[in-house]
Scaffold this motif. Structure first.
Motif, PDB file in Angstrom:
ATOM      1  N   ILE A   1       8.228   7.662   6.596  1.00 14.30           N
ATOM      2  CA  ILE A   1       6.618   7.726   6.452  1.00 14.30           C
ATOM      3  C   ILE A   1       6.202   9.055   7.061  1.00 14.30           C
ATOM      4  O   ILE A   1       5.150   9.162   6.799  1.00 14.30           O
ATOM      5  N   TYR A   2       7.013   9.848   7.395  1.00 15.15           N
ATOM      6  CA  TYR A   2       6.418  11.152   8.003  1.00 15.15           C
ATOM      7  C   TYR A   2       6.180  12.034   6.871  1.00 15.15           C
ATOM      8  O   TYR A   2       5.296  13.235   6.891  1.00 15.15           O
ATOM      9  N   PHE A   3       6.658  11.762   5.636  1.00 21.07           N
ATOM     10  CA  PHE A   3       6.440  12.619   4.455  1.00 21.07           C
ATOM     11  C   PHE A   3       6.150  11.822   3.307  1.00 21.07           C
ATOM     12  O   PHE A   3       5.499  12.192   2.304  1.00 21.07           O
ATOM     13  N   GLY A   4       6.159  10.438   3.429  1.00 16.21           N
ATOM     14  CA  GLY A   4       5.626   9.523   2.332  1.00 16.21           C
ATOM     15  C   GLY A   4       4.330   9.847   1.658  1.00 16.21           C
ATOM     16  O   GLY A   4       3.380   9.873   2.379  1.00 16.21           O
ATOM     17  N   GLN A   5       4.354   9.895   0.567  1.00 19.51           N
ATOM     18  CA  GLN A   5       3.119   9.827  -0.191  1.00 19.51           C
ATOM     19  C   GLN A   5       3.003   8.470  -1.106  1.00 19.51           C
ATOM     20  O   GLN A   5       3.886   8.046  -1.352  1.00 19.51           O
ATOM     21  N   PRO A   6       1.798   7.863  -1.529  1.00 18.80           N
ATOM     22  CA  PRO A   6       0.371   8.565  -0.778  1.00 18.80           C
ATOM     23  C   PRO A   6       0.160   8.104   0.446  1.00 18.80           C
ATOM     24  O   PRO A   6       0.650   7.356   1.216  1.00 18.80           O
ATOM     25  N   ARG A   7      -0.875   8.937   1.252  1.00 17.75           N
ATOM     26  CA  ARG A   7      -1.179   8.627   2.487  1.00 17.75           C
ATOM     27  C   ARG A   7      -2.908   9.259   2.464  1.00 17.75           C
ATOM     28  O   ARG A   7      -3.148   9.991   1.621  1.00 17.75           O
ATOM     29  N   GLY A   8      -3.677   8.669   3.291  1.00 17.46           N
ATOM     30  CA  GLY A   8      -4.867   9.030   3.610  1.00 17.46           C
ATOM     31  C   GLY A   8      -5.914   8.337   4.052  1.00 17.46           C
ATOM     32  O   GLY A   8      -5.663   7.203   4.627  1.00 17.46           O
ATOM     33  N   ARG A   9      -7.183   8.473   3.523  1.00 17.78           N
ATOM     34  CA  ARG A   9      -8.233   7.291   4.249  1.00 17.78           C
ATOM     35  C   ARG A   9      -9.043   6.799   2.833  1.00 17.78           C
ATOM     36  O   ARG A   9      -9.136   7.413   1.835  1.00 17.78           O
ATOM     37  N   ARG A  10      -9.391   5.491   3.007  1.00 16.01           N
ATOM     38  CA  ARG A  10     -10.144   4.992   1.890  1.00 16.01           C
ATOM     39  C   ARG A  10     -10.949   3.872   2.438  1.00 16.01           C
ATOM     40  O   ARG A  10     -10.807   3.446   3.514  1.00 16.01           O
ATOM     41  N   ILE A  11     -11.425   3.182   1.395  1.00 16.22           N
ATOM     42  CA  ILE A  11     -12.123   1.831   1.536  1.00 16.22           C
ATOM     43  C   ILE A  11     -11.128   0.844   1.333  1.00 16.22           C
ATOM     44  O   ILE A  11     -10.496   0.744   0.317  1.00 16.22           O
ATOM     45  N   ALA A  12     -10.908  -0.325   2.406  1.00 17.72           N
ATOM     46  CA  ALA A  12      -9.988  -1.223   2.093  1.00 17.72           C
ATOM     47  C   ALA A  12     -10.519  -2.293   0.897  1.00 17.72           C
ATOM     48  O   ALA A  12     -11.491  -2.529   1.146  1.00 17.72           O
ATOM     49  N   THR A  13      -9.643  -2.654   0.105  1.00 22.30           N
ATOM     50  CA  THR A  13      -9.896  -3.617  -0.856  1.00 22.30           C
ATOM     51  C   THR A  13      -9.456  -4.794  -0.697  1.00 22.30           C
ATOM     52  O   THR A  13      -9.784  -5.926  -1.063  1.00 22.30           O
ATOM     53  N   ASP A  14      -8.565  -4.994   0.350  1.00 25.55           N
ATOM     54  CA  ASP A  14      -7.900  -6.423   0.543  1.00 25.55           C
ATOM     55  C   ASP A  14      -7.510  -6.098   2.107  1.00 25.55           C
ATOM     56  O   ASP A  14      -8.137  -5.442   3.009  1.00 25.55           O
ATOM     57  N   GLY A  15      -6.673  -7.105   2.664  1.00 27.20           N
ATOM     58  CA  GLY A  15      -6.259  -6.977   4.108  1.00 27.20           C
ATOM     59  C   GLY A  15      -7.116  -7.775   4.969  1.00 27.20           C
ATOM     60  O   GLY A  15      -8.151  -8.716   4.476  1.00 27.20           O
ATOM     61  N   HIS A  16      -7.325  -7.504   6.025  1.00 23.94           N
ATOM     62  CA  HIS A  16      -8.165  -8.365   7.168  1.00 23.94           C
ATOM     63  C   HIS A  16      -9.936  -8.106   6.901  1.00 23.94           C
ATOM     64  O   HIS A  16     -10.435  -9.019   7.281  1.00 23.94           O
ATOM     65  N   PHE A  17     -10.118  -6.624   6.533  1.00 24.95           N
ATOM     66  CA  PHE A  17     -11.425  -6.489   6.542  1.00 24.95           C
ATOM     67  C   PHE A  17     -11.676  -5.462   5.278  1.00 24.95           C
ATOM     68  O   PHE A  17     -12.029  -4.467   5.359  1.00 24.95           O
TER      69      PHE A  17
END
Ligand SMILES: [Mg+2]
Ligand SMILES: [Mg+2]
Lengths: 361, 361
Positions: free
Chosen positions: A134-150
């Motif tokens: 996970i220290y190098f894995g792509q993709p990564r970043g910020r976004r608007i969640a489309t599923d999950g708790h919120f």
């Protein structure tokens, strides 16, 4: 045998000098070339890993590295910070296998947080995969969640991933290290640390390590969840021989294990690629607070030089000579401030290096 | 005050009986209903979390949980294993805040791996987010890599993710807990553990916790990398007050912290949702090897009942009475086998429960 000498920042220069002195005492021919790295390189060239330093490292059989970093660089943009030098070297040299021994020297048992009987004689080796996870894995970043708790909320994310060849090669490194250790008297066991009960990545990790293990019938293999491993390191650290795990779990567990000994100033480390080219550095940092005072402990760096002789330069006897010399100066009661205790003799960085040279005989 | 009593497997029945006995001694009116869960429920109904058990839990103010699991269920398909019961309860009840105190009882200082002076008086609280992070993040699975070190190779992957509201709510829980502890005499400090230097998710975590912290000017906030936290727990555990972190880091650090005390048979835990509905269980497992022998330590479960009174049933005085009673039986020298040492009196599960009842006065 070409060695790139990269002292770096803080106490880096002082401790690397002592290791170079020790290497020069051996009856071996080295070609050594020194270059700036980290904050020192930024100050001189505007970049923590200048092109020339990287080229020197890539063209050498091994890199002897001091330490990088100083608070004064904390405000720089991330790509210009001293720590990026080490990431750049790992990446460009393909250093995927990190060796972190946790050894408790008999004379330093008292420095540990743990009771003497739990830590006396400790000699474990943590092997951490260093270029994946996970220290190098792509993709990564910020976004608007489309599923999950919120759904609809802002979120950040990272990707943990390991491919089969990545796991295979680090598993082979671990089994081969366990075999070498067994020849020298250990149990000959690999403990693979995962979180297979929860993570797909580490169920795969466990499966692949198990497969590779079949090629090493002389080496025992067991599996442990990472939370349990964090507990067992405290409860019964001597139950381990070689531990192999991913980049993130290895980061956490190797630091925990090094702290068990109570004398991080004694612990070397090595990072290797598939050609056994390696980067060797103490487990501790650049300690800018004591830089230039001549009181830093050079032994972790000297022991890193010993690892370099063993793993990258194929000089196991010379490695053992250095390790024996370190044992001897400890037995003589010489201590730098970080490992000093009542009844021992406090010495500075240079005196400690001189004592190792003398003990080499 | 309705309590769902779910003893589960192994020593679960024995230890929960003692906690129920203690609760019934208080001058409070509880409605308690018992149901099967885990392997016991699988044996009776073919599922570790039967519909009726889940409904009972959802309709109660709190769940008093023993432990689940036994080796004999290890060959079942994953969704049918006992451990799924606890995951199902967490998910359906929305139990996002896990409280894991690590307390070293003065009389049990000797049980720790750590030197007495490092552990004596330890009283820290680790708060772990329990329903998000990489343990639940989608997507996850196996596939053929299209990039990375080995494009074309088989790989496995998982997704770490946290949304802003998830981080905010656990941060509020941590600051409020720190405030309550401060009122009772602690320093009033939250240490947020992250890996912001490497992971996008935990840079976001750090940013959001920092924002929330501004609403609690009376509580100090600091940030620590997870690898450093794993070290500091060994080096100087008493430096912490409240620690808050994500699901995975919390899993590792709370287990490490519990092992520091050396007496995991003493450590309760609580998992809460936004309505302060909670599930209370000992930090230890079902210990099938000693099940039915009447020798298990019921104190972690009795202390979990105390947490239940405090957090879900709004009966802080009753909670304190139980905790004082436990202190008293320890001071009297009574010990179950797991915490016994030379010079103390070994008692069984039931005798220990009776002693706590008596000490309630
Ligand atoms: Mg680290
Ligand atoms: Mg755990």
């Amino acid at each position: 045998m070409k060695i790139a000498v990269l002292p770096g920042d803080g106490i880096g220069t002082e401790i690397v000098s002592e290791a170079v002195k020790v290497l020069n005492t051996l009856d071996l021919k080295f070609e050594m070339e020194t270059a700036l790295v980290g904050g020192a390189a930024y100050d001189a060239y505007g970049h923590p890993l200048p092109e020339a330093t990287l080229k020197l490292a890539m063209d050498s059989d091994a890199v002897l590295f001091g330490a990088v970093g100083d608070w004064k660089y904390d405000t720089l943009d991330r790509p210009l910070r001293p720590e990026q030098a080490i990431l750049g070297l790992r990446k460009n040299m393909g250093l995927f296998a990190n060796f972190r021994p946790a050894i408790c020297y008999e004379q330093l048992v008292g420095a540990s947080s743990l009771k003497p009987e739990l830590i006396s004689g400790l000699d474990i080796l943590i092997i951490r995969e260093l270029t994946g996870d996970i220290y190098f894995g792509q993709p990564r970043g910020r976004r608007i969640a489309t599923d999950g708790h919120f759904p609809g909320a802002e979120e950040a994310f990272d990707t943990m991933r390991y491919s089969k060849p990545e796991i295979e090669r680090i598993a082979h490194v671990a089994f081969q290290a366990a075999r070498k250790r067994k020849a020298a008297g250990t149990e000959g066991r690999v403990t693979s640390v995962d979180k297979a009960n929860v993570l797909e990545t580490f169920q795969f990790w466990k499966d692949v390590v198990t497969e590779v293990g079949k090629e090493y019938p002389d080496i025992a293999l067991d599996h442990m969840y990472v939370d349990n491993a964090a507990m067992q390191l405290v409860k019964e650290p001597k139950r381990f021989d070689v531990v192999v795990t991913g980049n993130m779990f290895g980061d956490i567990l190797s630091d925990e294990a090094s702290m068990l000994t109570g004398s991080i100033g004694m612990l070397p480390s090595a990072s290797l690629n598939t050609k056994n080219q390696g980067l060797y550095e103490p487990s501790h940092g650049s300690a800018p607070d004591i830089a230039g005072k001549g009181i830093a402990n050079p032994l972790a760096t000297i022991l890193s030089a010993a690892m370099m002789l063993r793993f990258s330069l194929n000089q196991p006897e010379a490695a053992q000579r250095i390790e024996a010399a370190v044992q001897k100066v400890l037995a003589l009661g010489l201590r730098t401030g970080d490992i000093w205790s009542e009844g021992t003799t406090k010495v500075g960085t240079r005196e400690m290096g001189d004592a190792v040279v003398k003990a080499l005989g």
